[in-house]
Scaffold this motif. Sequence first.
Motif, short mmCIF file in Angstrom:
data_model
loop_
_atom_site.label_atom_id
_atom_site.label_comp_id
_atom_site.label_asym_id
_atom_site.label_seq_id
_atom_site.Cartn_x
_atom_site.Cartn_y
_atom_site.Cartn_z
N ARG A 4 -0.01 4.24 -18.03
CA ARG A 4 0.03 3.25 -16.96
C ARG A 4 -0.70 3.80 -15.75
NH1 ARG A 4 5.05 -0.34 -16.18
NH2 ARG A 4 4.76 -1.51 -18.06
N VAL A 5 -1.43 2.92 -15.10
CA VAL A 5 -2.13 3.30 -13.87
C VAL A 5 -1.12 3.25 -12.74
CG1 VAL A 5 -4.00 2.71 -12.31
CG2 VAL A 5 -4.27 2.36 -14.76
N ARG A 6 -1.09 4.31 -11.93
CA ARG A 6 -0.14 4.40 -10.83
C ARG A 6 -0.89 4.59 -9.52
NH1 ARG A 6 4.79 4.67 -13.17
NH2 ARG A 6 5.92 5.36 -11.34
N CYS A 7 -0.26 4.19 -8.44
CA CYS A 7 -0.85 4.32 -7.11
C CYS A 7 -1.01 5.80 -6.77
CB CYS A 7 0.04 3.62 -6.09
SG CYS A 7 -0.54 3.77 -4.39
N ALA A 8 -2.16 6.17 -6.21
CA ALA A 8 -2.43 7.56 -5.85
C ALA A 8 -1.61 8.02 -4.65
CB ALA A 8 -3.91 7.74 -5.56
N ALA A 9 -1.10 7.10 -3.84
CA ALA A 9 -0.35 7.49 -2.65
C ALA A 9 1.15 7.43 -2.86
CB ALA A 9 -0.75 6.60 -1.48
N CYS A 10 1.68 6.34 -3.45
CA CYS A 10 3.13 6.18 -3.55
C CYS A 10 3.65 6.26 -4.98
CB CYS A 10 3.57 4.86 -2.90
SG CYS A 10 3.07 3.40 -3.82
N ASP A 11 2.77 6.39 -5.97
CA ASP A 11 3.13 6.57 -7.37
C ASP A 11 3.83 5.35 -7.99
OD1 ASP A 11 2.83 8.28 -9.59
OD2 ASP A 11 4.95 8.80 -9.49
N ARG A 12 3.62 4.17 -7.46
CA ARG A 12 4.17 2.95 -8.08
C ARG A 12 3.24 2.49 -9.19
NH1 ARG A 12 6.11 -0.73 -2.95
NH2 ARG A 12 7.60 0.78 -2.18
N PRO A 13 3.79 1.88 -10.25
CA PRO A 13 2.92 1.33 -11.29
C PRO A 13 2.09 0.17 -10.73
CG PRO A 13 5.25 1.01 -11.84
CD PRO A 13 5.20 1.73 -10.55
N LEU A 14 0.80 0.12 -11.09
CA LEU A 14 -0.08 -0.88 -10.51
C LEU A 14 -0.23 -2.14 -11.34
CD1 LEU A 14 -2.93 1.35 -9.13
CD2 LEU A 14 -1.13 0.23 -7.86
N GLY A 15 -0.35 -2.03 -12.63
CA GLY A 15 -0.64 -3.22 -13.41
C GLY A 15 -2.03 -3.71 -13.06
N ARG A 16 -2.16 -4.97 -12.69
CA ARG A 16 -3.46 -5.53 -12.33
C ARG A 16 -3.70 -5.53 -10.83
NH1 ARG A 16 -3.82 -10.90 -16.11
NH2 ARG A 16 -3.54 -9.83 -18.08
N CYS A 25 -13.64 7.61 -4.25
CA CYS A 25 -13.18 8.81 -4.95
C CYS A 25 -12.59 8.48 -6.32
CB CYS A 25 -12.16 9.57 -4.11
SG CYS A 25 -10.54 8.79 -3.98
N GLY A 26 -12.35 7.21 -6.60
CA GLY A 26 -11.81 6.81 -7.89
C GLY A 26 -10.32 6.58 -7.90
N ALA A 27 -9.64 6.85 -6.80
CA ALA A 27 -8.20 6.64 -6.73
C ALA A 27 -7.89 5.15 -6.67
CB ALA A 27 -7.63 7.33 -5.49
N ARG A 28 -6.79 4.75 -7.33
CA ARG A 28 -6.33 3.37 -7.30
C ARG A 28 -5.12 3.32 -6.39
NH1 ARG A 28 -9.59 -0.36 -9.02
NH2 ARG A 28 -7.84 -1.63 -9.59
N LEU A 29 -5.09 2.33 -5.49
CA LEU A 29 -4.03 2.21 -4.50
C LEU A 29 -3.37 0.85 -4.63
CD1 LEU A 29 -6.16 3.62 -1.60
CD2 LEU A 29 -4.41 4.84 -2.86
N CYS A 30 -2.06 0.80 -4.34
CA CYS A 30 -1.34 -0.47 -4.45
C CYS A 30 -1.53 -1.29 -3.18
CB CYS A 30 0.14 -0.24 -4.75
SG CYS A 30 1.11 0.36 -3.38
N THR A 31 -1.18 -2.55 -3.29
CA THR A 31 -1.31 -3.47 -2.16
C THR A 31 0.06 -3.90 -1.66
OG1 THR A 31 -1.50 -5.31 -3.70
CG2 THR A 31 -3.55 -4.33 -2.93
N ALA A 32 1.09 -3.10 -1.92
CA ALA A 32 2.45 -3.43 -1.48
C ALA A 32 2.53 -3.42 0.04
CB ALA A 32 3.45 -2.43 -2.06
N ARG A 33 3.46 -4.18 0.59
CA ARG A 33 3.58 -4.32 2.04
C ARG A 33 4.64 -3.38 2.61
NH1 ARG A 33 2.38 -10.44 3.54
NH2 ARG A 33 0.85 -10.79 1.92
#
Length: 55
Positions: A4-16, A25-33
């Motif tokens: 599973r892809v996880r957020c590079a900052a908060c480690d939450r699962p990202l999904g789509r 840099c290639g890091a994936r980040l979540c859009t949570a508020r």
Amino acid sequence: MTARVRCAACDRPLGRRGRPCVRGCGARLCTARHTPRCNDLHGGQCPRLDLPEET
């Protein structure tokens, strides 16, 4: 089993819902508020961060 892809900052699962790092840099980040925002938090940790040199 798929990883599973996880957020590079908060480690939450990202999904789509992942957003790539704006510095590329290639890091994936979540859009949570939540505060602080993951893109702001990752900005100080990014390996492509260019800090001005002190003289």
